[in-house]
Design an enzyme around this catalytic site. Structure first.
Site, short mmCIF file in Angstrom:
data_model
loop_
_atom_site.label_atom_id
_atom_site.label_comp_id
_atom_site.label_asym_id
_atom_site.label_seq_id
_atom_site.Cartn_x
_atom_site.Cartn_y
_atom_site.Cartn_z
N ASP A 198 0.83 -1.32 0.07
CA ASP A 198 -0.09 -0.09 -0.07
C ASP A 198 0.95 1.22 -0.14
O ASP A 198 2.21 0.88 0.25
CB ASP A 198 -0.95 0.01 1.25
CG ASP A 198 -1.81 0.99 1.24
OD1 ASP A 198 -2.28 1.60 0.17
OD2 ASP A 198 -2.94 1.10 2.17
N GLU A 250 2.84 5.19 -3.80
CA GLU A 250 2.53 6.18 -4.93
C GLU A 250 4.12 7.01 -5.03
O GLU A 250 4.32 7.27 -6.13
CB GLU A 250 1.55 7.21 -4.68
CG GLU A 250 0.28 6.47 -4.74
CD GLU A 250 -0.15 5.42 -3.52
OE1 GLU A 250 0.38 6.01 -2.38
OE2 GLU A 250 -0.88 4.72 -3.88
N ASP A 276 -8.89 3.99 -2.04
CA ASP A 276 -9.85 4.35 -0.88
C ASP A 276 -11.20 4.95 -1.33
O ASP A 276 -11.25 5.96 -1.37
CB ASP A 276 -8.98 5.33 0.38
CG ASP A 276 -7.66 4.73 0.58
OD1 ASP A 276 -7.85 3.49 0.31
OD2 ASP A 276 -7.14 5.52 1.23
#
Ligand code: NAG
Ligand code: NAG
Length: 925
Positions: free
Chosen positions: A519, A522, A595
């Site tokens: 997770d 980015e 999300d």
């Protein structure tokens, strides 16, 4: 101790509050606040005055110089005396099956201050072997031109053209001269060359409280690309928008931001927004009734912005293009890098996805367990919670395969560790789950807690494995563990070190049934500009973060996947879920759409988001079932299960502030509905697995937009509420409350069988069908055969030896076809031919199973076929004979689906019990 904990929690909530409350538009840059985007967007057509010259053939490529012939005359706004544009180098290569690649970069002979970044490790090595070595080109003059054009043969009647003046690259049909796709037709190409900083140059950029030092100055690239014969364009994920990319600019168009490609951690993203989300794939497809499908891919990892230009946007320019060719123009802008561009000429939708897959690779073959249902939550608190959740699935007879642990399972967000107070026996816990055939997934993120007692941090800082800030120190940013540094995964040596951390001896408490979730890759940096890393941070090889930002998460995913491969000596297929992605991600694992929110509109938008990922190579994707933020009402939750059961990656997940929402918490009726949805998924696993294999071999996605299967049926082109699973199933999502009916467009002249009732509907029409709370409309297309496994088990492992059901939907001529692929579900032996692959052919009242696997296949299975369901078969057969055994078996009425409350009955061949691995024929008598 306690007070530290409290403080920690306060800090934690402060952080959460500042990010989670809702999407904060002003935290993110728009095009006007992004100088390269603002500059590029304000340019007018015919801005570019380059011409292509000095054309030669070199190493099988066509090579040319792009020069500015007389810059003062032609481009008076570039009068500054220090502006001396150097010639650029264009090189163009042709590959098998209709692929053109061309690069434009600075010419090293002029000693640019720095080598511009080219993304490594994305184009698969096999691609180079498909290169067709050019020997020659032909020359000619296109009407009205002041220079020559250079033609090379491309593929099957198509040729590539490099036009000299005005400079343009395009592909056209040789015979008709009709264009397919083109570059710089509108003269918007601009290439900011690197130069040495002069007195007075203002290169710094400010955004909110952040300053980007931009030591190398402006270096952006922009250009226009046109798609001909196009009704719509698609692709360029990730955006929470419709499948069709709406125009962002042009007369009569509601002007919006360009589609942004910049991997960002966006909490509570908005649906219907061109805003860039967690991953980026600069690959666009066009589709239309006249040419069919074509594609354009720009391999570039810097921030990108893309405008889809509405018809008439260029009304004031004097460019004349053939008016009989419908066209969609687009504008591509990137902050850095080079032009490394690919044209895919199609002309069918599946050709384009195959052409793209031959460049970036097909999807890895998932383990069978990964195609089942996954149960996740932030967080399952402790071992007892895990045990309870697991046993409730069994108590309620709901199958599932994987239980997930989010960040709280670690010791203070130090990945590869366990909070030993909450998880004192991680190995026993995993072994216990695995005793019922279930796996566990834990989270491992790229931010490393800066704690001198944490072994990962100690090694990484000692070895210099962190990304550096602009001053050359280890970059230090704020994330879940507090002060953190980020592993520099672009370096293969560091990836290899990282991969070793997944060895059982290094990752203490891990066992072979533990898999991984990446997770925040980015990367997410809470106190960084736009919640990410500063663009002037430095990577291995002196590459600036701005040059590779969109690929950072990809390298992290790659290294993690390599870790899982290594720990089992290359024998076990990895499972790694990633939030960030880039072209090529499909080779390393699965992605989800981040999300999202527990709202109907988010359920709706999850379908085009997943279809877009499939079109652009990443077929194994899904959205959090129920929505990550907020509490779905029961009806929305049930519908979400019903839709997601047909999408490739199927995982329930929720934020820690939400109420518990495991499927048994909403009363008996709703438990039953969610159980049915999950069971339906499990019955179709043989079909899904067969489709995953197809994606692995060809690149064609598991879940497909309707137009991929029906490319000439215009009514399908912008339909993103329904989708195909393979060629056989059409799934119509239900996205509104208290729906009592659904409007479904059933394409082409096929017959469609409603799989709830067996009712046949005529295709080429919009039908209104009834909807109850029990399921969503799903149709099997006539002419297809779909394999299922209808018995209910706890997980995929228990289904291994279960018999199959075949559902045959015959077409007007009484025939149908389908395939079944199966292997050991976990190893790589299938690559050596250890699998079963059958084609089932039904015609003239006879079903034949044909072998498609190598005859030497060492994979064995005792599975049989226990039931064959016939939809649309009209003759009144009562028995069937099985060859070669000559055994006769009954045909009678049986249930269409085995699930609660469904009573429809259809013609069924009972207990033929033929082995799935054998050749046989079943003849209706
Ligand atoms: C650029 O130079 C040309 C020729 O010297 C001149 O005619 C023109 O006005 C100049 N343009 C600008 C914007 O200064
Ligand atoms: C299929 O997946 C495996 C990994 O799971 C990969 O090695 C292989 O290259 C893929 N493609 C084909 C055609 O087998």
């Amino acid at each position: 101790m306690k007070s530290i904990v409290v403080l920690h929690h306060l800090l934690f909530f402060f952080l959460l509050f500042s990010h989670v409350s809702s999407w904060k538009k002003e935290e993110f840059r728009n095009c006007n606040q992004t100088p390269f985007c603002k500059r590029a967007r304000s340019r007018k057509p015919q801005h570019c005055n380059l011409i292509a010259t000095d054309v030669t053939i070199n190493d099988g490529d066509l090579v040319a110089k792009l020069i500015t012939p007389n810059r003062f005359e032609q481009n008076p706004d570039q009068n500054s005396t220090d502006f001396q544009p150097n010639p650029l180098i264009l090189s163009l290569s042709v590959y098998q099956d209709g692929i053109l690649r061309f690069k434009i970069d600075e010419d090293p002979v002029y000693n640019p201050p720095k080598k511009r970044f080219q993304v490594p490790d994305v184009v698969v090595p096999e691609f180079e072997s498909k290169k067709l070595w050019l020997q020659r080109y032909t020359k000619g003059v296109i009407d009205g031109d002041s220079g020559e054009s250079f033609f090379v043969y491309l593929f099957d009647g198509y040729e590539a053209v490099v036009r000299s003046d005005p400079f343009e690259v395009f592909v056209r049909e040789q015979s008709s001269g009709k264009r397919v796709v083109s570059f710089n037709t509108h003269g918007l190409f601009d290439f900011e060359q690197l130069r040495v900083k002069k007195e007075g140059d203002e290169w710094e950029e400010r955004f909110r409280t952040h300053t980007d030092s931009r030591p190398f100055g402006p270096q952006s690239i922009s250009f226009d690309v046109s798609f001909y014969g196009a009704d719509f364009v698609y692709g360029i994920p990730e955006h929470a928008t419709s499948l069709v990319l709406k125009p962002t600019k042009g007369p009569g168009v509601e002007e919006s931001e360009p589609y942004r490609l910049f991997n960002l951690d966006v909490f509570e993203y908005l649906h219907k927004s061109p805003f860039g989300l967690y991953g980026s794939i600069p690959f666009m497809l066009s589709h239309g009734k006249s040419h069919g499908t074509s594609g354009f891919f720009w391999l570039n990892a810097a921030e990108m912005q893309i405008d889809v230009l509405g018809t008439g946007w260029d009304a004031e320019s004097s460019i004349v293009l053939p008016s009989d060719q419908k066209r969609i123009d687009t504008l591509w802008m990137s902050e850095a890098g080079i032009v490394d561009a690919f044209f895919f000429i199609g002309p069918k939708p599946k050709d384009v996805v195959k052409q793209y897959a031959s460049v970036t690779g097909t999807s890895a073959m998932p383990q069978l367990f990964a195609t089942g249902y996954h149960q996740c939550r932030w967080n399952y608190r402790d071992e007892e919670d895990v045990k309870n959740v697991d046993s409730k699935f069994d108590e309620h007879d709901i199958p599932y395969d994987v239980l997930w642990l989010d960040i709280e399972h670690t010791d203070g967000k130090r990945y590869f560790t366990w909070d030993r107070a909450l998880f004192p026996h991680p190995e026993e816990m995993q072994k216990d789950l695995f005793s019922r055939g279930r796996r566990m997934v834990t989270i491992v993120d790229p931010h490393i807690k800066r704690d001198d007692n944490y072994h990962i941090h100690k090694e990484a800082s000692k070895n210099g494995y962190y990304v550096k800030d602009a001053s050359g120190k280890d970059f230090d940013g704020w994330c879940w563990p507090g002060s953190s540094s980020y592993i520099d995964m672009v370096n293969p040596e560091i990836r290899s070190w990282w991969a070793d951390k997944f060895a059982y001896s290094e990752y203490v408490g891990s066992t072979p049934s533990l898999y991984i979730w990446n997770d925040m890759n980015e990367p997410s940096v809470f106190n960084g500009p736009e919640v990410t890393m500063p663009r002037d941070a430095l990577h291995y090889g002196n590459v600036e973060h701005r040059e590779l930002h969109n690929a950072y998460g990809y390298y992290f995913h790659m290294a993690t996947s390599e870790g899982l491969l290594k720990r089992e000596g290359g024998k076990d297929r990895p499972f790694v879920l990633s939030r960030a992605f880039f072209p090529g991600t499909q080779r390393y694992g699965t992605v989800w759409t981040g999300d999202n929110i527990a709202e109907w509109e988010h359920l709706r938008v999850s379908v085009p988001m997943i279809l877009t990922l499939g079109l652009t190579g990443i077929t194994f994707s899904g959205a959090d079932v129920g929505g990550f933020f907020g509490n779905p009402d029961t009806e929305l939750l049930v519908r979400w299960y019903q839709v997601a059961a047909y999408l490739p990656f199927f995982r329930g997940h929720a934020h820690h502030d939400t109420k518990r929402r495991e499927p048994w918490l909403f009363g008996e009726r709703n438990t039953e509905l969610m159980r049915d949805a999950i069971r339906v998924r499990y019955t179709y696993l043989p079909y899904f697995y067969t489709l995953f294999r197809e994606a692995n071999v060809t690149g064609v996605p598991v879940a497909r937009p309707l137009w991929m299967e029906f490319p000439s049926d215009e009514a399908t082109f912008n339909n993103d509420e329904a989708f195909m699973v393979g060629t056989g199933l059409l799934v119509q999502g239900v996205y509104t409350q208290r729906a009592r009916d659904a409007t479904v467009y059933l394409p082409s002249d096929h017959t469609w069988y409603d799989l709830r009732s067996g009712t046949a509907y005529k295709g080429g029409k919009t039908q209104k069908v009834e909807v109850t709370d029990a399921d969503i409309p799903v149709f099997q297309r006539s002419g297809t055969i779909i394999p299922r496994k209808d018995r209910f088990r706890r997980s995929t492992v228990q289904m291994e030896n279960d018999p199959y059901t075949l559902v045959i939907a015959v077409d007007g001529s009484g025939s149908a076809e389908g395939e079944l692929y199966t292997d050991d579900g976990k190893s790589y032996e299938f690559k050596e031919g250890a699998y079963i692959h059958r084609r089932f052919i039904f015609s003239n009242g006879k079903l034949t199973s044909v072998n498609l696997a190598p005859s030497t296949s060492k994979f064995e299975s005792d599975c049989t076929i226990e039931r064959i369901i016939l939809l649309g078969h009209t003759t009144k057969s009562k028995t069937a004979r099985i060859e070669p055994s000559n055994q006769v078996t009954d045909i009678e009425l049986g249930p269409l689906q085995i699930r609660s409350g469904v009573r429809s009955t259809v013609l069924t061949i009972r207990k033929p019990n033929v082995r799935v691995s054998d050749d046989w024929t079943i003849k209706l008598l």
